[in-house]
Design a protein around this motif. Structure first.
Motif, PDB file in Angstrom:
ATOM      1  N   GLU A 147      48.910 165.523  45.891  1.00  0.00           N
ATOM      2  CA  GLU A 147      47.425 165.626  46.093  1.00  0.00           C
ATOM      3  C   GLU A 147      47.422 166.874  47.452  1.00  0.00           C
ATOM      4  O   GLU A 147      47.858 166.652  48.552  1.00  0.00           O
ATOM      5  N   GLY A 148      46.252 167.521  47.551  1.00  0.00           N
ATOM      6  CA  GLY A 148      46.184 168.504  48.339  1.00  0.00           C
ATOM      7  C   GLY A 148      46.911 169.659  48.072  1.00  0.00           C
ATOM      8  O   GLY A 148      46.534 170.523  48.924  1.00  0.00           O
ATOM      9  N   SER A 149      47.644 169.778  46.967  1.00  0.00           N
ATOM     10  CA  SER A 149      48.392 170.948  46.834  1.00  0.00           C
ATOM     11  C   SER A 149      47.238 172.260  46.185  1.00  0.00           C
ATOM     12  O   SER A 149      46.196 171.739  46.011  1.00  0.00           O
ATOM     13  N   HIS A 150      47.820 173.238  45.875  1.00  0.00           N
ATOM     14  CA  HIS A 150      47.025 174.347  45.362  1.00  0.00           C
ATOM     15  C   HIS A 150      47.380 174.535  43.815  1.00  0.00           C
ATOM     16  O   HIS A 150      46.744 175.306  43.135  1.00  0.00           O
ATOM     17  N   ASN A 151      47.968 173.507  43.318  1.00  0.00           N
ATOM     18  CA  ASN A 151      48.160 173.291  41.776  1.00  0.00           C
ATOM     19  C   ASN A 151      46.846 172.832  41.256  1.00  0.00           C
ATOM     20  O   ASN A 151      47.109 171.760  40.728  1.00  0.00           O
ATOM     21  N   TRP A 152      46.036 173.373  41.204  1.00  0.00           N
ATOM     22  CA  TRP A 152      44.587 172.664  40.575  1.00  0.00           C
ATOM     23  C   TRP A 152      44.605 172.627  39.204  1.00  0.00           C
ATOM     24  O   TRP A 152      44.121 171.551  38.910  1.00  0.00           O
ATOM     25  N   ALA A 153      45.241 173.500  38.529  1.00  0.00           N
ATOM     26  CA  ALA A 153      45.384 173.283  36.874  1.00  0.00           C
ATOM     27  C   ALA A 153      46.289 172.187  36.621  1.00  0.00           C
ATOM     28  O   ALA A 153      46.069 171.634  35.526  1.00  0.00           O
ATOM     29  N   GLY A 154      47.449 171.837  37.326  1.00  0.00           N
ATOM     30  CA  GLY A 154      48.458 170.646  37.124  1.00  0.00           C
ATOM     31  C   GLY A 154      49.467 171.392  36.299  1.00  0.00           C
ATOM     32  O   GLY A 154      49.927 170.995  35.292  1.00  0.00           O
TER      33      GLY A 154
END
Length: 592
Positions: free
Chosen positions: A505-512
């Motif tokens: 959580e909080g990372s920039h891997n928004w897409a997963g």
């Protein structure tokens, strides 16, 4: 013992070199002993006030915590880094807190020698223990934003052999790690003795050009120039940070921002809305406030702005659904009607750069992809790099919508009573999480077009704090993000696309994104030796990601649109790579 120590020093000297600056894959532009950067005015006068708008508000002065809304200027203005990035090169750093930088020839460590003149705002000298404490807190403290852990994940340990020497030991060779460590923000070890969680609203003790002065209930923050700033005459600071006072005025709504600039509340503002640029700034009104519109060209990689889809959720875990949404967005019509034709379509995660994939893979890029062929669809090799669909000038968006509906029917959706439903009878509904009203206008036609093929899109507006919380916890179907890439992509790609970041959580891997081919390609960003290899790795990663259709590409422009006061002095020469507000703040001055 003395003989043994001397042998160690001779060994170290033979395996490392001390430098005033380093560049990745090419020589540095500025030689030892240079006087100042070419994009500043070394004779710029000091004084005056510089006021900027800032979106939302803030509830913490701690710039490193994951929780809360952070104040805009604390890290940028009050903290020095080990080195300063040069803005005329893809990736170069020059000594700031570090008097010199010594990368080991085996690529497994880097040594920074701290400038003996460096002082924190409390009068303490900056020492190796402060650098070590800063690094350890940012990368090990659970309350810290996770991007730091990903960015410097290959550091095994930090050593402080003496008061002014800090050595970073690496787990393995990493092509850029010795340079990205130069970006480490350094604060006093006295700042957070009990950790970040114990001081959620405490500003760090820094050594930067400004001191924090005051704040007003999350609506205003103010910084004053440190007139005894220890580095003001260094080459990397000469002619920079000239304003006596810097203020950030926060706004909750874009209308407030617009009225603020027209009312003369701000000295400088970047305008990202083409509609506002075309209609919201009457020349005669600006003239009364001694303001004027300007367009600044840039050479920056535009990265990728797009509507990202959350692959952690059904139905976005099906590539055909994602591809259908990409097909359904009418950029040409949106650009003409809403943006006055001022934008170009983003087509790559490295848009507007040599790192964007094109055509079919070849050369070094093809060789990299060949090693992960078993994880890739045949289309990666057989087809050109995917480009965003275009709207037919005669038939409009209809042909694209037919393709989109066909893709959704392949998934199992069927058209019943005006809506697409899955085999269980549930309709296809997409929620678009919007950070501003701008995207309500942008998505209006898209919603109508999707409704024509039976897809319902709901737009959910969220205020800045709620929006950050939901995006940080990946609580969304689709939202708008920017994959901001530099001219020298590196460790930040792990934050964007690695399996580890997909779960953090909080990372920039928004897409997963969590994909074996991507995982393998990311390793090239750790181990490249030449810029040619880095460009090939970027193209390979870009190609694979574009074949996964994780974003609906948006738009970009090759110029910045800015409004600023006529009393603002700007250097005659712009750097090649920059952001406008940061450059104006750091290199501008008040005309006398």
């Amino acid at each position: 013992m003395k003989i043994f120590s001397a042998l160690i020093l001779l060994f170290a000297a033979a395996h490392a070199y001390a430098a005033h600056g380093l560049a990745l894959g090419q020589p540095v532009r500025y030689p030892a002993g240079f006087k100042s950067f070419d994009y500043v005015n070394p004779e710029a006068p000091k004084g005056g006030t510089f006021t900027l708008p800032a979106a939302g508000g803030f509830d913490t002065f701690n710039p490193f915590t994951l929780k809360g809304s952070r104040e805009a200027g604390m890290a940028m203005l009050t903290l020095d880094t080990l080195a300063e990035k040069g803005k005329d090169e893809p990736f170069a750093i020059y000594s700031l807190l570090a008097q010199d930088i010594s990368p080991a020839s085996d690529g497994l460590s880097v040594t920074f020698k701290i400038n003996p003149k460096a002082r924190f705002h409390n009068g303490d000298p900056v020492q190796a223990k402060d650098v070590a404490a800063s690094f350890n807190i940012l990368t090990r403290d659970k309350a810290a934003a996770p991007m730091y852990r990903f960015y410097w994940a290959d550091v095994a340990r930090v050593e402080t052999p003496d008061a002014r020497t800090v050595v970073f030991r690496f787990k393995k060779r990493n092509a850029e790690l010795h340079m990205t460590l130069g970006e480490l923000p350094v604060f006093s070890h006295k700042s957070y003795p009990e950790g970040l969680a114990a001081a959620p609203n405490t500003p760090p003790i820094g050594s930067g050009p400004y001191r924090f002065n005051k704040a007003d209930s999350g609506r205003l923050s103010e910084f004053v120039r440190d007139k005894n700033y220890w580095a003001q005459n260094l080459p990397v600071r000469k002619g920079m940070y000239n304003f006596d006072t810097v203020r950030f005025k926060y706004y909750k709504d874009d209308t407030v921002r617009l009225e603020g600039i027209k009312g003369g509340q701000y000295d400088f503002m970047q305008e990202n809305s083409a509609r506002n640029w075309a209609r919201a700034y009457p020349e005669e009104l600006l003239a009364k406030r001694r303001l004027r519109k300007h367009e600044w060209r840039h050479s920056n990689t535009a990265g990728m702005q797009g509507f990202v889809m959350n692959l952690r959720r059904a139905p976005f875990n099906d590539i055909r659904v994602r591809q259908a949404l990409v097909e359904s967005f009418d950029f040409e019509n949106t650009n003409a009607r809403l943006f006055y034709g001022l934008y170009r379509r983003s087509n790559s995660f490295f848009t507007h750069s040599e790192m964007a994939a094109s055509g079919k893979p070849s050369g070094m890029e093809a060789a990299m992809l060949e090693r992960v062929r078993r994880h890739l669809p045949a289309a990666v090799f057989a087809q050109n790099a995917p480009e965003p669909p275009k709207t037919d000038p005669v038939h409009g968006i209809r042909p694209n919508l037919r393709k989109a509906r066909a893709l959704l029917e392949q998934v199992g959706y069927r058209y019943r009573n005006g809506v697409l439903v899955n085999p269980q009878g549930r309709p296809l509904v997409v929620e678009f999480l919007s950070p501003s009203k701008t995207y309500e206008r942008v998505t209006a036609k898209w919603r109508n077009d999707l409704a024509k093929i039976g897809v319902r899109m709901n737009v959910r507006m969220a205020d800045p704090s709620v929006y950050r919380k939901r995006v940080g916890s990946f609580d969304f179907d689709m939202t708008v993000v920017v994959y901001a890439n530099s001219q020298s992509p590196g460790n930040e790609q792990f934050d964007y696309f690695s399996c580890a970041s997909a779960k953090a959580e909080g990372s920039h891997n928004w897409a997963g994104v969590c994909d074996p081919a991507v995982e393998a390609l990311l390793k090239h960003f750790e181990s490249f030796e030449t810029r040619t290899e880095l460009v090939a790795a970027s193209r390979a990663l870009d190609r694979v990601l574009r074949h996964q259709y994780i974003v609906v590409p948006n738009w970009y422009t090759d110029r910045y649109r800015v409004v600023y006061r006529n009393t603002l002095g700007i250097p005659a020469r712009q750097p090649k790579y920059y952001t406008p507000a940061e450059w104006a703040l750091s290199a501008g001055w008040v005309k006398r």
